[in-house]
Design an enzyme around this catalytic site. Structure first.
Site, PDB file in Angstrom:
ATOM      1  N   PRO A   1       0.825  -1.222   0.000  1.00 13.62           N
ATOM      2  CA  PRO A   1       0.000   0.000   0.000  1.00 13.62           C
ATOM      3  C   PRO A   1       0.854   1.265   0.000  1.00 13.62           C
ATOM      4  CG  PRO A   1      -0.641  -1.484   1.798  1.00 13.62           C
ATOM      5  CD  PRO A   1       0.614  -2.039   1.205  1.00 13.62           C
TER       6      PRO A   1
ATOM      7  N   GLU B   1       2.445  -8.271   7.949  1.00 12.56           N
ATOM      8  CA  GLU B   1       2.815  -6.840   7.920  1.00 12.56           C
ATOM      9  C   GLU B   1       3.578  -6.475   6.643  1.00 12.56           C
ATOM     10  OE1 GLU B   1       1.851  -4.344   9.702  1.00 12.56           O
ATOM     11  OE2 GLU B   1       0.668  -5.711  10.921  1.00 12.56           O
TER      12      GLU B   1
ATOM     13  N   ARG C   1      -4.906  -7.573 -20.883  1.00 14.48           N
ATOM     14  CA  ARG C   1      -5.948  -7.210 -21.862  1.00 14.48           C
ATOM     15  C   ARG C   1      -5.483  -6.130 -22.844  1.00 14.48           C
ATOM     16  NH1 ARG C   1      -9.583  -3.559 -20.884  1.00 14.48           N
ATOM     17  NH2 ARG C   1     -11.377  -4.791 -21.532  1.00 14.48           N
TER      18      ARG C   1
ATOM     19  N   ASP D   1     -12.751   1.306 -23.984  1.00 12.62           N
ATOM     20  CA  ASP D   1     -12.964   1.228 -22.535  1.00 12.62           C
ATOM     21  C   ASP D   1     -12.518   2.502 -21.813  1.00 12.62           C
ATOM     22  OD1 ASP D   1     -14.139  -1.262 -22.267  1.00 12.62           O
ATOM     23  OD2 ASP D   1     -12.223  -2.326 -22.165  1.00 12.62           O
TER      24      ASP D   1
HETATM   25  N1  SAM Z   1       1.743  -3.065   6.930  1.00  4.69           N
HETATM   26  C1  SAM Z   1       1.347  -2.726   5.604  1.00  4.69           C
HETATM   27  C2  SAM Z   1       0.975  -1.253   5.534  1.00  4.69           C
HETATM   28  O1  SAM Z   1       0.310  -0.771   6.447  1.00  4.69           O
HETATM   29  O2  SAM Z   1       1.296  -0.576   4.539  1.00  4.69           O
HETATM   30  C3  SAM Z   1       0.164  -3.552   5.137  1.00  4.69           C
HETATM   31  C4  SAM Z   1       0.484  -4.988   4.898  1.00  4.69           C
HETATM   32  S1  SAM Z   1      -0.852  -5.827   4.138  1.00  4.69           S
HETATM   33  C5  SAM Z   1      -1.818  -6.318   5.509  1.00  4.69           C
HETATM   34  C6  SAM Z   1      -0.159  -7.349   3.587  1.00  4.69           C
HETATM   35  C7  SAM Z   1       0.260  -7.389   2.128  1.00  4.69           C
HETATM   36  O3  SAM Z   1      -0.869  -7.177   1.296  1.00  4.69           O
HETATM   37  C8  SAM Z   1       1.279  -6.364   1.686  1.00  4.69           C
HETATM   38  O4  SAM Z   1       2.601  -6.779   1.983  1.00  4.69           O
HETATM   39  C9  SAM Z   1       1.031  -6.288   0.197  1.00  4.69           C
HETATM   40  O5  SAM Z   1       1.689  -7.325  -0.479  1.00  4.69           O
HETATM   41  C10 SAM Z   1      -0.473  -6.534   0.106  1.00  4.69           C
HETATM   42  N2  SAM Z   1      -1.286  -5.308  -0.031  1.00  4.69           N
HETATM   43  C11 SAM Z   1      -2.257  -4.897   0.810  1.00  4.69           C
HETATM   44  N3  SAM Z   1      -2.850  -3.782   0.376  1.00  4.69           N
HETATM   45  C12 SAM Z   1      -2.270  -3.475  -0.800  1.00  4.69           C
HETATM   46  C13 SAM Z   1      -2.441  -2.425  -1.742  1.00  4.69           C
HETATM   47  N4  SAM Z   1      -3.348  -1.461  -1.566  1.00  4.69           N
HETATM   48  N5  SAM Z   1      -1.667  -2.425  -2.851  1.00  4.69           N
HETATM   49  C14 SAM Z   1      -0.734  -3.376  -3.049  1.00  4.69           C
HETATM   50  N6  SAM Z   1      -0.512  -4.398  -2.169  1.00  4.69           N
HETATM   51  C15 SAM Z   1      -1.259  -4.445  -1.065  1.00  4.69           C
END
Ligand code: SAM
Length: 226
Positions: free
Chosen positions: A88, A115, A154, A169
């Site tokens: 994220p 995490e 796509r 699209d």
């Molecule tokens: N501790 C992280 C933070 O607060 O930024 C969140 C970890 S999340 C619970 C677990 C995993 O989900 C991440 O390591 C990533 O691979 C994926 N993930 C969750 N949300 C995401 C998003 N919006 N974009 C990309 N990957 C995401």
């Protein structure tokens, strides 16, 4: 194009990429997908892939060793290649980035859980780019990886039967899509706009263009900003 997805849950990747349009793109050779199980590369006798965080706090952190070894197992990448770490906290993925990535020969995606990854993975795999699919947090990186794989695929010739439908699209020309209707022409008193039944192709094109503009102005004015 080859997608190599490093994950703790390869079955999630396989289920999606074997179905529907993406499944057909795999069968016809437009893309290939390898789902690599990070756990298989753990040097720990119990195949452990995570540990508690230094400094305390809740949640587990994915350790470097299995992720680095899983990445090394891929061997030389087919260039041009990109290595994306789902998080994220990364650069926001969008249509422009999908177009950019559709020029690659190989895309590697790292899916986190818990995490996320020990931050040193970014030094161990120096070509890693951090990518987010939006401002919300999911439990794992598999959905983000699949979203990106789907939207990139796509755009590749041969993935979707009529490329003209991809070009029409949302986002392709910078605007949102116009509304679509199909038979019957009237359903529960709801009528399809007359112009679509007129057979006047110029008028239909003009109507769709206006609808597209109106929808973009209402729902996504930011797309119209210079
Ligand atoms: N501790 C992280 C933070 O607060 O930024 C969140 C970890 S999340 C619970 C677990 C995993 O989900 C991440 O390591 C990533 O691979 C994926 N993930 C969750 N949300 C995401 C998003 N919006 N974009 C990309 N990957 C995401």
């Amino acid at each position: 194009m080859k997608f190599s997805i490093l994950t703790l849950f390869p079955e999630l990747i396989e289920t999606y990429t074997n179905a529907s349009i993406i499944g057909r793109a795999v069968k016809s050779g437009v893309i290939s997908v390898e789902a690599v199980n990070i756990r298989d590369f753990s040097a720990d006798s119990h195949h452990k892939v995570d540990d508690s965080p230094f400094g305390g706090g809740s949640g587990m952190v994915m350790t470097c060793q299995p992720v680095e070894s899983a990445f090394e197992s891929l061997g030389a990448l087919k260039e041009p290649a990109r290595v994306l770490l789902t998080t994220p906290t990364g650069r926001r993925f969008d249509h422009a980035m999908a177009v950019e990535l559709s020029q690659c020969q190989q895309i590697v995606m790292l899916c986190g859980h818990y995490e996320g990854f020990d931050d040193r993975i970014k030094t161990l795999i120096p070509r890693i780019e951090e990518v987010s699919i939006g401002d919300y947090v999911l439990t794992g990186g598999e959905l983000p990886a699949l979203c990106m794989l789907d939207s990139i695929t796509r755009l590749l010739p041969g993935a979707v039967q009529k490329f003209s439908s991809v070009e029409a699209d949302s986002f392709y020309d910078g605007m949102l899509d116009y509304p679509h209707y199909t038979r019957p022409a009237e359903y529960k008193g709801l009528k399809v706009p007359d112009v679509l039944l007129s057979g006047n192709h110029a008028a239909i094109a003009q109507w769709r263009k206006q609808q597209s503009l109106d929808k973009t102005r209402t729902n996504r004015p930011d797309l119209l900003e210079p």
